[in-house]
Design a protein around this motif. Structure first.
Motif, PDB file in Angstrom:
ATOM      1  N   LYS A 209     137.306  30.610  82.299  1.00 15.95           N
ATOM      2  CA  LYS A 209     136.820  29.568  83.328  1.00 15.95           C
ATOM      3  C   LYS A 209     135.103  29.581  83.108  1.00 15.95           C
ATOM      4  O   LYS A 209     134.762  30.688  82.515  1.00 15.95           O
ATOM      5  CB  LYS A 209     136.720  29.875  84.775  1.00 15.95           C
ATOM      6  CG  LYS A 209     138.111  29.925  85.174  1.00 15.95           C
ATOM      7  CD  LYS A 209     138.196  31.178  86.160  1.00 15.95           C
ATOM      8  CE  LYS A 209     139.518  31.537  86.519  1.00 15.95           C
ATOM      9  NZ  LYS A 209     140.075  32.798  86.208  1.00 15.95           N
TER      10      LYS A 209
ATOM     11  N   SER B 283     134.358  24.200  83.155  1.00 18.09           N
ATOM     12  CA  SER B 283     135.324  24.190  82.146  1.00 18.09           C
ATOM     13  C   SER B 283     136.367  25.162  82.369  1.00 18.09           C
ATOM     14  O   SER B 283     135.901  26.086  82.895  1.00 18.09           O
ATOM     15  CB  SER B 283     134.749  24.183  80.866  1.00 18.09           C
ATOM     16  OG  SER B 283     134.055  25.387  80.555  1.00 18.09           O
TER      17      SER B 283
ATOM     18  N   SER C  23     140.714  26.922  81.285  1.00 17.20           N
ATOM     19  CA  SER C  23     141.934  26.582  80.419  1.00 17.20           C
ATOM     20  C   SER C  23     142.857  27.527  81.207  1.00 17.20           C
ATOM     21  O   SER C  23     142.540  28.661  81.612  1.00 17.20           O
ATOM     22  CB  SER C  23     141.825  26.881  79.016  1.00 17.20           C
ATOM     23  OG  SER C  23     141.252  28.325  78.952  1.00 17.20           O
TER      24      SER C  23
ATOM     25  N   GLU D 160     143.511  22.351  79.232  1.00 13.46           N
ATOM     26  CA  GLU D 160     142.004  22.818  79.333  1.00 13.46           C
ATOM     27  C   GLU D 160     141.326  21.445  79.971  1.00 13.46           C
ATOM     28  O   GLU D 160     141.854  20.305  80.034  1.00 13.46           O
ATOM     29  CB  GLU D 160     141.446  22.681  78.008  1.00 13.46           C
ATOM     30  CG  GLU D 160     141.860  24.023  77.128  1.00 13.46           C
ATOM     31  CD  GLU D 160     141.131  24.263  75.704  1.00 13.46           C
ATOM     32  OE1 GLU D 160     139.986  23.721  75.571  1.00 13.46           O
ATOM     33  OE2 GLU D 160     141.551  24.840  75.057  1.00 13.46           O
TER      34      GLU D 160
END
Length: 136
Positions: free
Chosen positions: A28, A63, A65, A121
């Motif tokens: 993250k 962001s 994943s 993602e």
């Protein structure tokens, strides 16, 4: 803020008046940025650049994943993305605080290997004023 486990950073989406954890994120990132406004003119001391305080645009980007927590959180995230909706999210950073506010999903990617699980993602950008709450 001392050392913390990366897995404790949580990403939550507002659903039905409450925030629910979206996914088991393995990686993250939360970034804050502030655009500057150059106020330099011919009378600036020594021709040094001058910035106008408080005039730039602030933004946050998130962001990550990992794996979706369940089919419901996967479906909710997909629905928000394909509708282009801006919804409230929470990003919980232990021993730091909680960031809450409107975000828009700007990228949603899925991947999978023949011998493994499906991963995803996600990337989001702030879409309004954010509120920072004290230590989580």
């Amino acid at each position: 803020m001392g050392a913390q486990r990366g897995k404790d950073l949580l990403l939550k989406i507002e659903s039905g008046g409450q925030f629910v954890t979206v996914a088991g994120l393995r990686a993250k990132r939360l970034a804050f940025n502030a655009q500057t406004v150059d106020a330099t003119d011919s009378e600036s001391a020594g021709r040094w650049r001058e910035l106008l305080a408080g005039a730039g645009v602030q933004r946050a980007s998130v962001s990550g994943s990992g794996l979706f927590r369940n089919a419901e959180s996967d479906a909710l995230t997909r629905t928000v993305f394909f509708a282009g909706q801006i919804v409230d999210w929470q990003i919980v950073v232990p021993a730091f605080g909680t960031l809450s506010g409107p975000f828009q999903i700007t990228a949603l990617e899925y991947a999978g290997r023949h011998d493994g699980e499906i991963t995803f993602e996600i990337a989001m950008e702030s879409a309004g004023a954010l509120v920072f709450g004290g230590e989580a």
